[in-house]
Motif scaffolding. Structure first.
Motif, PDB file in Angstrom:
ATOM      1  N   THR A 284     -23.826 -48.075  91.590  1.00  0.00           N
ATOM      2  CA  THR A 284     -23.697 -49.281  90.771  1.00  0.00           C
ATOM      3  C   THR A 284     -24.858 -49.443  89.781  1.00  0.00           C
ATOM      4  O   THR A 284     -25.084 -50.523  89.269  1.00  0.00           O
ATOM      5  CB  THR A 284     -23.628 -50.527  91.662  1.00  0.00           C
ATOM      6  OG1 THR A 284     -24.778 -50.516  92.514  1.00  0.00           O
ATOM      7  CG2 THR A 284     -22.372 -50.539  92.499  1.00  0.00           C
ATOM      8  N   GLU A 285     -25.599 -48.379  89.567  1.00  0.00           N
ATOM      9  CA  GLU A 285     -26.615 -48.414  88.510  1.00  0.00           C
ATOM     10  C   GLU A 285     -26.227 -47.396  87.460  1.00  0.00           C
ATOM     11  O   GLU A 285     -25.789 -46.285  87.800  1.00  0.00           O
ATOM     12  CB  GLU A 285     -27.996 -48.034  89.061  1.00  0.00           C
ATOM     13  CG  GLU A 285     -28.593 -49.052  90.023  1.00  0.00           C
ATOM     14  CD  GLU A 285     -28.825 -50.417  89.384  1.00  0.00           C
ATOM     15  OE1 GLU A 285     -29.189 -50.456  88.182  1.00  0.00           O
ATOM     16  OE2 GLU A 285     -28.631 -51.437  90.071  1.00  0.00           O
ATOM     17  N   CYS A 286     -26.367 -47.763  86.208  1.00  0.00           N
ATOM     18  CA  CYS A 286     -26.057 -46.810  85.148  1.00  0.00           C
ATOM     19  C   CYS A 286     -26.948 -47.131  83.957  1.00  0.00           C
ATOM     20  O   CYS A 286     -26.868 -48.232  83.402  1.00  0.00           O
ATOM     21  CB  CYS A 286     -24.581 -46.897  84.752  1.00  0.00           C
ATOM     22  SG  CYS A 286     -24.175 -45.850  83.347  1.00  0.00           S
ATOM     23  N   GLU A 287     -27.784 -46.187  83.616  1.00  0.00           N
ATOM     24  CA  GLU A 287     -28.707 -46.369  82.494  1.00  0.00           C
ATOM     25  C   GLU A 287     -27.910 -46.601  81.208  1.00  0.00           C
ATOM     26  O   GLU A 287     -27.063 -45.788  80.847  1.00  0.00           O
ATOM     27  CB  GLU A 287     -29.549 -45.082  82.380  1.00  0.00           C
ATOM     28  CG  GLU A 287     -30.769 -45.163  81.496  1.00  0.00           C
ATOM     29  CD  GLU A 287     -31.727 -46.281  81.897  1.00  0.00           C
ATOM     30  OE1 GLU A 287     -32.285 -46.873  80.970  1.00  0.00           O
ATOM     31  OE2 GLU A 287     -31.893 -46.543  83.117  1.00  0.00           O
ATOM     32  N   PRO A 288     -28.140 -47.715  80.503  1.00  0.00           N
ATOM     33  CA  PRO A 288     -27.388 -47.941  79.269  1.00  0.00           C
ATOM     34  C   PRO A 288     -27.810 -46.973  78.161  1.00  0.00           C
ATOM     35  O   PRO A 288     -29.002 -46.689  78.031  1.00  0.00           O
ATOM     36  CB  PRO A 288     -27.737 -49.380  78.881  1.00  0.00           C
ATOM     37  CG  PRO A 288     -29.002 -49.694  79.597  1.00  0.00           C
ATOM     38  CD  PRO A 288     -29.055 -48.834  80.827  1.00  0.00           C
ATOM     39  N   ALA A 289     -26.859 -46.495  77.394  1.00  0.00           N
ATOM     40  CA  ALA A 289     -27.187 -45.634  76.257  1.00  0.00           C
ATOM     41  C   ALA A 289     -27.967 -46.448  75.234  1.00  0.00           C
ATOM     42  O   ALA A 289     -27.728 -47.645  75.070  1.00  0.00           O
ATOM     43  CB  ALA A 289     -25.905 -45.107  75.621  1.00  0.00           C
ATOM     44  N   VAL A 290     -28.895 -45.792  74.557  1.00  0.00           N
ATOM     45  CA  VAL A 290     -29.615 -46.458  73.467  1.00  0.00           C
ATOM     46  C   VAL A 290     -28.713 -46.389  72.238  1.00  0.00           C
ATOM     47  O   VAL A 290     -28.330 -45.304  71.799  1.00  0.00           O
ATOM     48  CB  VAL A 290     -30.973 -45.764  73.206  1.00  0.00           C
ATOM     49  CG1 VAL A 290     -31.671 -46.398  72.011  1.00  0.00           C
ATOM     50  CG2 VAL A 290     -31.841 -45.854  74.456  1.00  0.00           C
ATOM     51  N   GLN A 291     -28.344 -47.549  71.742  1.00  0.00           N
ATOM     52  CA  GLN A 291     -27.359 -47.602  70.662  1.00  0.00           C
ATOM     53  C   GLN A 291     -27.952 -48.184  69.398  1.00  0.00           C
ATOM     54  O   GLN A 291     -28.606 -49.242  69.446  1.00  0.00           O
ATOM     55  CB  GLN A 291     -26.182 -48.497  71.090  1.00  0.00           C
ATOM     56  CG  GLN A 291     -25.325 -47.935  72.212  1.00  0.00           C
ATOM     57  CD  GLN A 291     -24.551 -46.718  71.765  1.00  0.00           C
ATOM     58  OE1 GLN A 291     -24.995 -45.599  71.983  1.00  0.00           O
ATOM     59  NE2 GLN A 291     -23.414 -46.908  71.124  1.00  0.00           N
ATOM     60  N   ASP A 292     -27.675 -47.542  68.288  1.00  0.00           N
ATOM     61  CA  ASP A 292     -28.052 -48.138  67.013  1.00  0.00           C
ATOM     62  C   ASP A 292     -27.141 -49.330  66.748  1.00  0.00           C
ATOM     63  O   ASP A 292     -25.972 -49.323  67.154  1.00  0.00           O
ATOM     64  CB  ASP A 292     -27.890 -47.123  65.878  1.00  0.00           C
ATOM     65  CG  ASP A 292     -28.974 -46.042  65.941  1.00  0.00           C
ATOM     66  OD1 ASP A 292     -30.017 -46.296  66.579  1.00  0.00           O
ATOM     67  OD2 ASP A 292     -28.762 -44.948  65.376  1.00  0.00           O
ATOM     68  N   ALA A 293     -27.685 -50.312  66.034  1.00  0.00           N
ATOM     69  CA  ALA A 293     -26.902 -51.514  65.739  1.00  0.00           C
ATOM     70  C   ALA A 293     -25.578 -51.166  65.069  1.00  0.00           C
ATOM     71  O   ALA A 293     -24.562 -51.811  65.301  1.00  0.00           O
ATOM     72  CB  ALA A 293     -27.709 -52.438  64.841  1.00  0.00           C
TER      73      ALA A 293
END
Ligand code: 6R9
Length: 691
Positions: A284-293
């Motif tokens: 239940t943990e998942c590193e969020p992707a780094v997203q450009d705006a």
């Protein structure tokens, strides 16, 4: 290929071995178990620990009135939206630049050097502050059954699903098609895509296999998420079978995740993966992707006047900010409210006001899986009473349907929790406005008629926000949202100034929620929205600005019709009908329909050598349109004519057909430019014989 592991009790779906679906327990998948939850269980009272979202006057205290703030938003969009974006969204990297538009190329960029993940903004930050607040209140099709999902549960489920997708090779920028019932699984899937930077394309689960296939192909999706079946209005819909038929035409698809809604046995093929089993292997943990705006968040296909449906593309930060800001200020959302938007998640209204706007604001949002009349015409109001709904947002077509029944269907349920009512999708006529405002809302709620589009991302014209106590007039959306400058244009492109005037409804400002492109076809985006009136976004609608400066929508100016709030290109219906071997020519128009808003009317010429009876042909055509598009696109009337009204250059004059279909043969106007004006009378004769 997949790990085998001990099943967790998954939230969304049952685990399923190849070829069947087992009955693993889990809070979200107890679909057929009666859950009786009392009001006090589902209302998030007492757990509100975060600071409420400030009112706009508190954000800009130096601007004293609503008018000042609105003007400021137009004169200084960078300061206005920059301040809101900083204070209301959680950034992975703060932006320095607010806008970097290239208007001559119709390229718009908001917060281009900023980074944020939409799923963190919609879930994690609320799960951090108030994990036990209810995020989703799933009002299932089965009457009297609801399931609350807290922010903590939503985070767990979204992460598990994101891990499943990641483990299956879905990465940043990959398109994922979702063909799902209105359910926590649908929301978790959208957010799971956002988590890993994948781009979702939700296809309304009423669309046919062919419509689904063309959307999958256009998006180049390799992954599909669906369920075994759906239930709506007590009827079972074979979702998996539709997906099977669609995927057979889509070689790009390499995997189909199959969740469970009804526990029916569905056939599993080589590309199919039982979702519950896959979920049970993930944490239940998942590193969020780094997203450009400006990274893509989603595609949503919608009808235009020509060609195939277009993949309207929305990006991350600007869209989210606009959905959240409009949700807060149009609806006067306050912490503790229960926001009930009954749209399907397959439409933009579901994206912006079931999912992204409310969740960005940490709200409790209702997922309504059923229909207005199942099991009876009191369903909406019984749901309002049981769930303690404070905001009820729906389509005029549903209101027009319900107002035909006894008032008692409304009156028998307690509606005292309601504070704001909303309408969207088509013009809200006076009768429906008064029924909604006076009977449902007991004249004490604020009713907002909201005008906007898939392409605008969020509400553009609506009675609120406005100065405190400002009037709300019946049956018009009235006032522009912050950052929105409506402009009316003449056919020659000139701007119509002043009051009491009509024109093509355009927008003369750039707001953060504007769609950035049509997927894979920026030229079509430019041609459709920015070429007709230079320097402005053209909506496709006409509007009237009255003496007080309020806006009224007069309807589409192109060949798009609006059936039960669903946008439909007449060309799509014509294309489907032309596949019939006995049909020589066809022209489809809309006509005013008491309940549906507009109905579909098909004029057609049959080939000489037809052997089938005309009834058989009409039946075939109904099936054809249903299978190519969807049930709502099937014409009410098929009128066989000896010819169609064409100009000398061969263009069908649809305005004449619209008048005939509306039974207004006295208002045809000038028909002298037709190649054969006598054809008009023979069409009218055919119409009269058919009645
Ligand atoms: C949100 C949504 C957009 C078209 C739009 C217009 C019609 C929407 C309306 C309205 C009159 C309103 N429309 N809201 N017409 N009054 N309050 O519906 O998006 O499915 O893209 O449809 O719907 O014609 O251009 P979408």
């Amino acid at each position: 290929r997949r790990k085998s592991c001990h099943p967790h009790p998954p939230l969304c779906c049952a685990s399923s071995p190849e070829g069947s679906v087992s009955k693993a327990p889990g809070p979200l998948r107890s679909s057929l178990r009666a859950t009786s939850v009392s009001k006090s269980d589902v209302i998030p009272a007492g757990d509100i620990t975060s600071t409420p979202i400030p009112e706009i006057t508190d954000v800009f205290p130096e601007l004293h009135t609503h008018e000042h703030i609105h003007q400021f938003s137009l004169d200084h969009p960078e300061e206005f939206w920059g301040q809101l974006a900083r204070s209301r969204l959680e950034w992975q990297r703060e932006f320095k630049t607010v806008t970097a538009h290239e208007p001559e190329k119709a390229i718009f960029r908001w917060f281009p050097d900023g980074q944020l993940n939409v799923s963190v903004n919609c879930v994690d930050r609320h799960a951090r502050h108030h994990p036990d607040r209810v995020a989703l209140l799933w009002e299932k099709d089965e009457p009297g059954q609801q399931e609350p999902i807290t922010y903590r549960q939503l985070k767990d489920e979204m992460c598990r699903l994101a891990n499943v997708l990641r483990a299956s090779g879905v990465g940043k920028g990959d398109r994922v098609a979702l063909y799902l019932p209105v359910s926590p699984l649908a929301v978790a899937s959208m957010l799971a895509c956002a988590r890993i930077g994948a781009v979702h394309s939700v296809v309304f689960a009423g669309f046919s296999a062919e419509a689904l296939a063309s959307r999958i192909q256009d998006a180049g999706a390799e992954t599909v998420i669906t369920t075994d079946q759906a239930v709506r209005g007590g009827k079972v819909i074979q979702l998996k079978q539709v997906v099977d038929a669609a995927v057979a035409k889509c070689p790009s698809v390499r995997q189909v995740f199959v969740g469970t809604r009804t526990e029916s046995q569905v056939k599993m093929g080589p590309k199919d993966i039982a979702l519950d089993k896959a979920l049970s292997c993930e944490g239940t943990e998942c590193e969020p992707a780094v997203q450009d705006a400006e990274d893509l968040l989603f595609l949503l296909y919608t009808s235009g006047s020509t060609g195939s449906p277009k993949g309207v593309a929305h990006t991350s930060a600007g869209y989210l900010l606009y959905a959240a800001t409009t949700h807060k200020h149009v609806f006067d959302y306050r912490d503790g409210d229960v926001f009930g938007c009954v749209a399907d998640v397959g439409w933009i209204t579901g994206h912006s006001y079931v999912v992204y706007g409310p969740l960005a604001n940490g709200a409790t949002t209702v997922l309504f899986e059923s229909t207005p009349t199942y099991p009876n015409p009191g369903r909406y109001w019984e749901t309002v009473a049981r769930l303690g709904i404070t905001h009820f947002y729906c389509a005029p077509t549903a209101l027009r349907l319900l107002l035909r029944y006894e008032d008692d269907w409304v009156k028998r349920y307690d509606r005292s929790t309601l504070r704001v009512l909303g309408s969207v999708g088509e013009p809200l006529n006076h009768e429906a406005w008064h029924w909604f405002n006076d009977l449902v809302g007991e004249k004490r709620c604020t009713l907002v008629d909201t005008w906007w589009q898939t392409e605008t991302g969020g509400i553009m014209i609506s009675p609120r926000p406005s100065a405190p106590g400002a009037p709300v007039l019946p049956a018009l959306p009235m006032r522009p949202m912050f950052g929105v400058k409506p402009v009316l244009c003449e056919p020659n492109g000139g701007v119509v100034e002043g009051m009491g005037v009509d024109g093509a409804l355009c927008v003369g400002s750039v707001w953060p929620g504007i769609a950035r492109t049509i997927y894979g076809d920026h030229k079509r985006y430019v041609d459709t929205y920015f070429s007709p009136y230079k320097g402005y976004y053209f909506s496709g609608d006409g509007a009237h600005r009255d003496q007080d400066g309020y806006y009224h929508i007069t309807g589409r100016m192109d060949d798009v019709i609006n059936v039960t709030g669903h946008r439909l290109g007449t060309a799509e219906v014509e294309d489907a009908m032309m596949e019939h071997p006995d049909v020589a020519e066809v022209a489809v128009v809309g006509f005013p329909h008491e309940v549906k808003g507009e109905g579909v009317f098909a004029f057609m010429i049959l080939k000489d050598h037809t052997h089938e009876s005309t009834e058989e042909i009409k039946n075939d055509l109904r099936k054809l349109v249903r299978s190519k598009i969807a049930g709502y696109a099937v014409p009410e009337t098929f009128l066989i004519c000896p010819g169609l009204p064409k100009t000398r250059s061969g263009k069908i004059m649809r305005r004449i057909l619209r008048k005939v279909a509306a039974n207004k043969p006295g208002e045809l106007g000038d028909i002298s430019t037709l190649a054969d004006p006598t054809i008009v009378q023979s069409i009218i004769d055919a119409y009269n014989e058919n009645r």
